[in-house]
Design an enzyme around this catalytic site. Structure first.
Site, mmCIF file in Angstrom:
data_model
loop_
_atom_site.group_PDB
_atom_site.id
_atom_site.type_symbol
_atom_site.label_atom_id
_atom_site.label_comp_id
_atom_site.label_asym_id
_atom_site.label_seq_id
_atom_site.Cartn_x
_atom_site.Cartn_y
_atom_site.Cartn_z
ATOM 1 N N CYS A 102 0.784 -1.235 0.056
ATOM 2 C CA CYS A 102 0.148 -0.022 -0.090
ATOM 3 C C CYS A 102 0.781 1.197 0.063
ATOM 4 O O CYS A 102 1.435 1.611 1.146
ATOM 5 C CB CYS A 102 -0.828 -0.054 1.210
ATOM 6 S SG CYS A 102 -1.902 1.516 1.190
ATOM 7 N N HIS A 104 0.024 4.562 -0.852
ATOM 8 C CA HIS A 104 -0.487 5.653 -0.027
ATOM 9 C C HIS A 104 -0.399 5.471 1.541
ATOM 10 O O HIS A 104 0.039 6.293 2.332
ATOM 11 C CB HIS A 104 -1.700 6.056 -0.532
ATOM 12 C CG HIS A 104 -2.963 5.414 0.352
ATOM 13 N ND1 HIS A 104 -3.409 4.052 0.114
ATOM 14 C CD2 HIS A 104 -3.556 5.799 1.343
ATOM 15 C CE1 HIS A 104 -4.329 3.654 1.139
ATOM 16 N NE2 HIS A 104 -4.621 4.619 1.608
ATOM 17 N N ASP A 264 -9.819 3.374 -5.367
ATOM 18 C CA ASP A 264 -8.928 4.429 -4.592
ATOM 19 C C ASP A 264 -9.209 5.746 -5.016
ATOM 20 O O ASP A 264 -9.009 6.124 -6.205
ATOM 21 C CB ASP A 264 -7.400 3.740 -5.133
ATOM 22 C CG ASP A 264 -6.352 4.095 -4.121
ATOM 23 O OD1 ASP A 264 -6.362 5.187 -3.752
ATOM 24 O OD2 ASP A 264 -5.440 3.349 -4.089
ATOM 25 N N GLY A 269 -0.384 4.253 -4.907
ATOM 26 C CA GLY A 269 0.772 4.516 -4.746
ATOM 27 C C GLY A 269 1.778 3.116 -5.410
ATOM 28 O O GLY A 269 2.276 3.343 -6.188
#
Length: 339
Positions: A102, A104, A264, A269
């Site tokens: 992940c 972000h 998202d 990311g």
């Protein structure tokens, strides 16, 4: 159920709810590594998007369900690292279960580590926060100026291309899908190939297409990771469209559909990492060039490719609140619901 304390951030619009398992009253998660702890959280016989019931997963469900959360909620359990080389580890979770990467969230964790003093940082300059995640060790370089965090650069585990132009039939037509691994497996498809644009108005169609593509690729050999099932299978589908190039490189807008139809809000990311290695293989992203990657809400990440498939993605992360969540024993809705 005991109370649960969280610190909430967002990175480019996507939420990230942090639970530190070192807090008093939190349960330890068995395992010698973060990957083992993730497998423990998923449970024997479970899958990342369908974990088995258990005390830890009760906490996840409490925090992602309404009225305390929502279907787009994301977060992580902060756990011990694999060794002294990292500052801490994290188990990433969302509405439907757990993920192995992940980007972000790593940005949010970097900002949180500095904001809380867990990792000392200068008033001006950069500091690196090392985080062990189920897919390996990642880094968040926190950028500081005048005593505040101005941005975070996420350095992912090495990314690689898995397959190109895999034909997938959908209700909107046949799409040619590119598959890349970037801590998790992502399938990329041009939205226009399905007659779509990446806009808020098109989100229902984009979501349905993403779900169909993810289901169609179940078991595809290009989605298998040599380290086993935890890292295998399509996690997210990236539907993207071209925008005019900037002086620094390509410019794209995307929406990433993951798990059971979650959207998202950020440009994603680790999904940006997947896009970067595909663009590099196409010859569209060279040394010194950046991808300007835009989300469906207009927020942006910038990304670049380094040597050996290593990618960096830069964005922002901001604290949105601190919470103590409880369940009233007389509350008929209990741990909540999802819509």
């Amino acid at each position: 159920m005991r109370s649960v304390r969280t610190t909430d951030y967002h990175a480019a619009g996507e939420p990230f709810r942090i639970v530190d398992t070192a807090d008093p009253g939190s349960a330890a998660v068995p395992g010698d590594t973060v990957a083992e702890r993730c497998a423990t959280a998923i449970g024997t016989g479970g899958r990342g998007s369908a974990p088995r019931p258990g005390p830890l997963d009760d906490v996840r469900r409490l925090l992602v369900r309404e009225p305390r959360g929502h279907a787009g909620m994301y977060g992580g359990f902060v756990v011990p690292p694999d060794d002294d080389g990292a500052h801490f580890g994290v188990l990433f979770w969302h509405k439907d279960g757990y993920s192995t990467a992940c980007g972000h969230g790593t940005m949010a964790l970097g900002a949180w580590a500095v904001d809380t003093g867990r990792v000392p940082a200068p008033a001006d300059g950069d500091v690196e926060v090392r985080v062990d995640v189920p897919s390996g060790r990642v880094r968040a370089t926190v950028h500081r100026a005048d005593g505040r965090t101005t941005g975070v650069t996420f350095r992912n585990v090495p990314a690689r291309v898995g397959a190109r132009k895999v034909p997938v039939a959908t209700t909107l037509g046949v799409a040619e899908v590119d598959i890349a691994y970037a801590g998790a497996c992502y399938a990329s498809v041009r939205a226009r190939d399905l007659g779509l644009e990446v806009t808020r108005a098109a989100l229902p169609e984009l979501t349905r297409a993403g779900q169909e593509i993810r289901a169609a690729l179940a078991g595809h050999p290009a989605t298998w990771h040599p380290d086993g099932p935890l890292l295998s299978g399509v996690y997210g589908v990236i539907l993207h469209e071209e925008l005019p190039d900037t002086p620094f490189g390509p410019h794209q807008r995307n929406v990433t559909v993951f798990a059971d139809g979650q959207i998202d809000r950020s440009p994603c990311g680790s999904g940006t990492s997947a896009r970067l290695v595909l663009l590099a293989e196409d010859g569209r992203l060279g040394a010194g060039q950046d991808l300007l990657h835009e989300s469906v809400v207009g927020s942006v990440f910038t990304g670049r490719v380094l040597d050996g498939g290593v990618t960096e993605v830069t964005g922002t992360a901001y604290r949105t609140g601190e919470h103590t969540f409880t369940v009233d024993p007389y509350d008929a809705l209990g741990a909540g619901f999802t819509l």
